[in-house]
Motif scaffolding. Structure first.
Motif, PDB file in Angstrom:
ATOM      1  N   THR A  82      33.378  50.781  39.791  1.00  0.00           N
ATOM      2  CA  THR A  82      34.691  50.142  39.712  1.00  0.00           C
ATOM      3  C   THR A  82      35.770  51.014  40.327  1.00  0.00           C
ATOM      4  O   THR A  82      36.891  50.535  40.548  1.00  0.00           O
ATOM      5  N   CYS A 125      38.684  50.334  34.682  1.00  0.00           N
ATOM      6  CA  CYS A 125      38.016  49.088  34.310  1.00  0.00           C
ATOM      7  C   CYS A 125      38.471  48.669  32.925  1.00  0.00           C
ATOM      8  O   CYS A 125      39.104  49.445  32.203  1.00  0.00           O
ATOM      9  N   GLU A 180      34.029  44.348  30.889  1.00  0.00           N
ATOM     10  CA  GLU A 180      33.240  44.610  32.094  1.00  0.00           C
ATOM     11  C   GLU A 180      31.986  45.435  31.826  1.00  0.00           C
ATOM     12  O   GLU A 180      31.014  45.356  32.597  1.00  0.00           O
TER      13      GLU A 180
END
Length: 417
Positions: free
Chosen positions: A143, A147, A152
């Protein structure tokens, strides 16, 4: 707690919004433990019940399965929703799963998969879960340093583990995530019974197809066990089978993801404890128990008294409902030293009641702890400088709830993978 809040305690402990505020429900339960630990509650829109808030009283009720039944009330549902369910199905039980069963039926159905969730089977899964944890941390690092850890990362890792257990293909994971979150978000949440029924029907449709496949193409997974299960020589009922799939798929995912997100948040808010765990990775087992105690993802279950009895000095009548308040038991000052302190080396962490107690101890508790131990070991080895990058938010639901959003920033460590 102020006197004004004390006067509204019945409404506070059933309000889904209470559980979207990490301090509100702890304040309410602390007041109850101190002032009325076995509390008769008559909130508007709900059938009355006893709120059981002390650790010892929760244990006593859950150990006495002969006098305190899971049937027919499992969790907080409004009277209107209970009546609507009864009109639709002729029962006030949402599903005939392990949570709703009592002995001897509960014992027989639990035995179907108990070996699978035992130590030997988990050892055979450990390499696969380790690979999944590495893949999960890879995704996090990819990422680029920021994040939402809850949505996620934490939402997907335990989901994939449960899908491996059930033998569900990876491409169906988004559907399983949506359905499990809809199911638990609806229980004690804004959608109510309608959302629960919608999610449950979709689960049934999906796993009916899985059952048909496993009967033709058996595999080494829990879906095959359930598709071909018999008790006393007779195939188990379709309703029981579908409810079993649901409890494995949904309960095994949402609760663990909440403990993972809440555990990381606790570490971020207590940097000395984060440093302690990094310095001594052997603390991870104790730390995982503390994550689970601290977060208590399942906020309650109910029991129904069979006969007149006494709990915590209060007279309970046959037919009365009792609400086991797990976050309260896990902050009980009589059991835990400084219970509102988060400690990764807490000596009494294993005394938590987050998995329930007695015959209905969570079937997948060892799997959940294994998943968390492996993920946090990998995460802390490979990721540094983790910090909050925004304000966390919580799910507003009275049954299963936890961190909904956890924005973080971090830096990948320079280590061999």
């Amino acid at each position: 707690m102020s006197n004004a809040l004390a006067d509204t305690i019945d409404e506070v402990i059933v309000d889904p919004k209470t559980y979207g505020d990490e301090h509100a429900y702890h304040d309410a339960f602390h007041w109850l433990r101190q002032n009325d630990p076995v509390h008769w509650s008559e909130p508007a829109d709900y059938r009355p019940f006893w709120a059981i808030t002390r650790h010892a009283d929760i244990m006593a009720v859950e150990l006495n399965a002969a006098n305190f039944l899971n049937d027919p009330r499992q969790f907080l549902v409004t009277t209107a929703d209970e009546d609507a369910l009864y009109e639709q199905t002729g029962s006030r039980k949402f599903a005939e799963n392990l949570v709703a069963m009592d002995n001897p039926k509960h014992k027989a159905y639990r035995a179907l998969t108990s070996a699978w969730f035992g130590a030997k089977s988990l050892r055979s899964l450990e390499d696969e879960i380790t690979a999944l944890a590495r893949e999960t941390v890879d995704r996090m690092i990819d990422t680029g340093g920021t994040c939402d850890f809850a949505s996620e990362i934490a939402a997907w890792y335990p989901l994939r583990t449960i899908m491996i257990v059930l033998g569900v293909p990876r491409e169906d994971e988004p559907l399983m995530l949506h359905l499990s979150q809809k199911l638990f978000g609806s229980v004690g949440g804004a959608d109510g019974m309608a959302g629960m029924v919608e999610a449950f029907n979709a689960f049934n449709d999906y796993f009916s197809k899985v059952t048909a496949d496993r009967r033709v193409n058996p595999r080494n997974d829990v879906a095959t066990i359930l598709a071909t299960a018999t008790i006393d020589g007779e195939p188990i009922g379709e309703a029981e089978r579908n409810a079993y799939y649901l409890i494995v798929a949904a309960a095994g995912h949402d609760t663990t993801s909440s403990a993972i997100s809440g555990g990381l948040l606790a570490l971020l808010r207590n940097p000395a404890e984060m440093a302690k765990l990094r310095a001594d990775p052997d603390l991870i087992g104790t730390a995982v128990d503390e994550f689970i105690r601290w977060t208590s993802p399942v906020k309650h279950f109910f029991r129904t008294a069979v006969a007149d009895c006494e709990v915590g000095g209060k007279q309970i009548r046959a037919g009365d409902s009792l609400m086991m308040c797990y976050p309260s038991g896990n902050r009980d000052e009589a059991v835990f030293e400084a219970p509102f302190d988060f400690r990764v080396d807490r000596k009494d962490a294993k005394k938590h009641l987050a998995f329930g107690y007695g015959p209905h101890l969570c079937l997948g508790n060892a799997l959940a702890k294994l998943e968390m131990r492996i993920l946090f070991t990998e995460l802390l080895r490979r990721v540094e400088d983790i910090e909050l990058a925004g304000t966390p938010t919580w799910v507003e639901a009275s049954f299963v709830s936890g961190v909904k959003s956890l924005p973080i920033s971090f830096r990948a460590a320079q280590v061999e993978t």
